[in-house]
Design a protein around this motif. Sequence first.
Motif, mmCIF file in Angstrom:
data_model
loop_
_atom_site.group_PDB
_atom_site.id
_atom_site.type_symbol
_atom_site.label_atom_id
_atom_site.label_comp_id
_atom_site.label_asym_id
_atom_site.label_seq_id
_atom_site.Cartn_x
_atom_site.Cartn_y
_atom_site.Cartn_z
ATOM 1 N N ARG A 1 0.831 -1.212 0.000
ATOM 2 C CA ARG A 1 0.000 0.000 0.000
ATOM 3 C C ARG A 1 0.859 1.253 0.000
ATOM 4 O O ARG A 1 0.476 2.263 -0.580
ATOM 5 C CB ARG A 1 -0.920 -0.002 1.215
ATOM 6 C CG ARG A 1 -2.073 -0.963 1.032
ATOM 7 C CD ARG A 1 -3.221 -0.699 1.967
ATOM 8 N NE ARG A 1 -4.298 -1.642 1.701
ATOM 9 C CZ ARG A 1 -5.001 -2.262 2.621
ATOM 10 N NH1 ARG A 1 -4.755 -2.031 3.898
ATOM 11 N NH2 ARG A 1 -5.953 -3.092 2.295
ATOM 12 N N ALA A 2 2.020 1.185 0.662
ATOM 13 C CA ALA A 2 2.931 2.328 0.673
ATOM 14 C C ALA A 2 3.430 2.627 -0.735
ATOM 15 O O ALA A 2 3.718 3.781 -1.070
ATOM 16 C CB ALA A 2 4.109 2.052 1.603
ATOM 17 N N LYS A 3 3.507 1.580 -1.559
ATOM 18 C CA LYS A 3 3.937 1.757 -2.956
ATOM 19 C C LYS A 3 2.763 2.110 -3.869
ATOM 20 O O LYS A 3 2.931 2.218 -5.076
ATOM 21 C CB LYS A 3 4.593 0.470 -3.455
ATOM 22 C CG LYS A 3 5.917 0.177 -2.777
ATOM 23 C CD LYS A 3 6.491 -1.128 -3.251
ATOM 24 C CE LYS A 3 7.797 -1.431 -2.537
ATOM 25 N NZ LYS A 3 8.309 -2.756 -2.900
ATOM 26 N N GLY A 4 1.554 2.228 -3.279
ATOM 27 C CA GLY A 4 0.394 2.630 -4.062
ATOM 28 C C GLY A 4 -0.441 1.484 -4.582
ATOM 29 O O GLY A 4 -1.419 1.702 -5.289
ATOM 30 N N HIS A 5 -0.073 0.259 -4.250
ATOM 31 C CA HIS A 5 -0.845 -0.900 -4.702
ATOM 32 C C HIS A 5 -2.017 -1.146 -3.754
ATOM 33 O O HIS A 5 -2.056 -0.611 -2.657
ATOM 34 C CB HIS A 5 0.046 -2.151 -4.727
ATOM 35 C CG HIS A 5 1.203 -2.042 -5.676
ATOM 36 N ND1 HIS A 5 1.589 -3.060 -6.506
ATOM 37 C CD2 HIS A 5 2.065 -1.017 -5.935
ATOM 38 C CE1 HIS A 5 2.634 -2.677 -7.220
ATOM 39 N NE2 HIS A 5 2.944 -1.448 -6.880
ATOM 40 N N ARG A 6 -2.966 -1.954 -4.189
ATOM 41 C CA ARG A 6 -4.116 -2.370 -3.377
ATOM 42 C C ARG A 6 -4.948 -1.179 -2.892
ATOM 43 O O ARG A 6 -5.479 -1.182 -1.789
ATOM 44 C CB ARG A 6 -3.672 -3.203 -2.171
ATOM 45 C CG ARG A 6 -2.900 -4.454 -2.538
ATOM 46 C CD ARG A 6 -2.452 -5.205 -1.320
ATOM 47 N NE ARG A 6 -3.589 -5.825 -0.676
ATOM 48 C CZ ARG A 6 -3.798 -7.128 -0.607
ATOM 49 N NH1 ARG A 6 -2.951 -7.962 -1.170
ATOM 50 N NH2 ARG A 6 -4.845 -7.623 0.015
ATOM 51 N N HIS B 1 -10.565 1.018 -6.595
ATOM 52 C CA HIS B 1 -11.948 1.332 -6.219
ATOM 53 C C HIS B 1 -12.538 0.290 -5.276
ATOM 54 O O HIS B 1 -13.288 0.640 -4.362
ATOM 55 C CB HIS B 1 -12.814 1.458 -7.468
ATOM 56 C CG HIS B 1 -12.487 2.673 -8.273
ATOM 57 N ND1 HIS B 1 -12.672 3.950 -7.791
ATOM 58 C CD2 HIS B 1 -11.953 2.811 -9.508
ATOM 59 C CE1 HIS B 1 -12.274 4.809 -8.708
ATOM 60 N NE2 HIS B 1 -11.822 4.159 -9.758
ATOM 61 N N GLY B 2 -12.225 -0.966 -5.489
ATOM 62 C CA GLY B 2 -12.801 -2.029 -4.675
ATOM 63 C C GLY B 2 -12.292 -2.070 -3.252
ATOM 64 O O GLY B 2 -12.913 -2.677 -2.385
ATOM 65 N N SER B 3 -11.178 -1.418 -2.982
ATOM 66 C CA SER B 3 -10.583 -1.429 -1.637
ATOM 67 C C SER B 3 -10.971 -0.202 -0.823
ATOM 68 O O SER B 3 -10.595 -0.090 0.337
ATOM 69 C CB SER B 3 -9.065 -1.479 -1.742
ATOM 70 O OG SER B 3 -8.659 -2.608 -2.463
ATOM 71 N N ARG B 4 -11.672 0.740 -1.443
ATOM 72 C CA ARG B 4 -11.940 2.013 -0.764
ATOM 73 C C ARG B 4 -13.208 1.979 0.056
ATOM 74 O O ARG B 4 -14.233 1.497 -0.397
ATOM 75 C CB ARG B 4 -12.035 3.133 -1.799
ATOM 76 C CG ARG B 4 -10.727 3.355 -2.501
ATOM 77 C CD ARG B 4 -10.823 4.443 -3.522
ATOM 78 N NE ARG B 4 -9.704 4.336 -4.463
ATOM 79 C CZ ARG B 4 -9.604 5.034 -5.565
ATOM 80 N NH1 ARG B 4 -10.550 5.877 -5.909
ATOM 81 N NH2 ARG B 4 -8.562 4.884 -6.339
ATOM 82 N N ARG B 5 -13.107 2.503 1.264
ATOM 83 C CA ARG B 5 -14.274 2.662 2.132
ATOM 84 C C ARG B 5 -14.273 4.137 2.532
ATOM 85 O O ARG B 5 -13.337 4.601 3.160
ATOM 86 C CB ARG B 5 -14.152 1.801 3.389
ATOM 87 C CG ARG B 5 -13.848 0.361 3.144
ATOM 88 C CD ARG B 5 -15.060 -0.530 3.171
ATOM 89 N NE ARG B 5 -15.675 -0.522 4.490
ATOM 90 C CZ ARG B 5 -16.951 -0.822 4.678
ATOM 91 N NH1 ARG B 5 -17.720 -1.129 3.673
ATOM 92 N NH2 ARG B 5 -17.452 -0.821 5.900
ATOM 93 N N GLY B 6 -15.288 4.866 2.171
ATOM 94 C CA GLY B 6 -15.335 6.295 2.477
ATOM 95 C C GLY B 6 -15.103 7.118 1.221
ATOM 96 O O GLY B 6 -14.404 6.698 0.304
ATOM 97 N N ALA B 7 -15.697 8.293 1.213
ATOM 98 C CA ALA B 7 -15.599 9.191 0.058
ATOM 99 C C ALA B 7 -14.193 9.758 -0.061
ATOM 100 O O ALA B 7 -13.394 9.691 0.882
ATOM 101 C CB ALA B 7 -16.609 10.317 0.220
#
Length: 147
Positions: free
Chosen positions: A70-75, A78-84
Motif C-alpha cells: 500500500r505504501a507503494k500505491g498498490h491495493r 476502487h474495490g478497496s476504498r471505504r469512504g468518500a
Amino acid sequence: MADLANQKRLAAALLKVGVTRVWMDPEKLEDIATAITREDIRGLIEAGTVKRRPKVGISRGRARARDIKRAKGHRKGHGSRRGAAGARAPKKEQWMRKIRAQRKVLREMREEKTIDAHNYRILYRKAKGGEFRNVAHLKSYIAYQKK
C-alpha cells in the motif's frame, strides 16, 4: 483410552489456563488416568507430564506485507476504498499541506532577498486567499511579476 476430562479440568485450574491449553504426554496417559486429586496432578505438572501450551497469536506478517504494497500505491483501487474521497484526503488537510509549502517557499525567498518584505506580505496574503494552486504556480507568478 481413558476419559481424561476431569484431569484436564484440574490441570487447567492449577496451571491457570483454559482446558484447550493443557498438554498431556501421550506416552504417559495411564499415569494421568490414575491421578484423581489435585495433588496427583501437581506431581504430574512438576514431572513435566502435564504442561501448559503456549499462547497462539495472530501473525502480523501478512499485514506487514500488505502495508508495504500500500505504501507503494498498490491495493488502493476502487474495490478497496471505504469512504468518500473527501474522507480519505480531507479538504482541510490538503489545504494545510498546500499553504505550508507555499509559506515555506515565501519565507525562503524573503531570507534569500529574492523578494523584499513588502512583496512578501502581498504574496503571503494572496496565498492565504487561495490565489495559487501550488508552489509551482506561486513561483511562476513571481517570475512573471519580475518581467
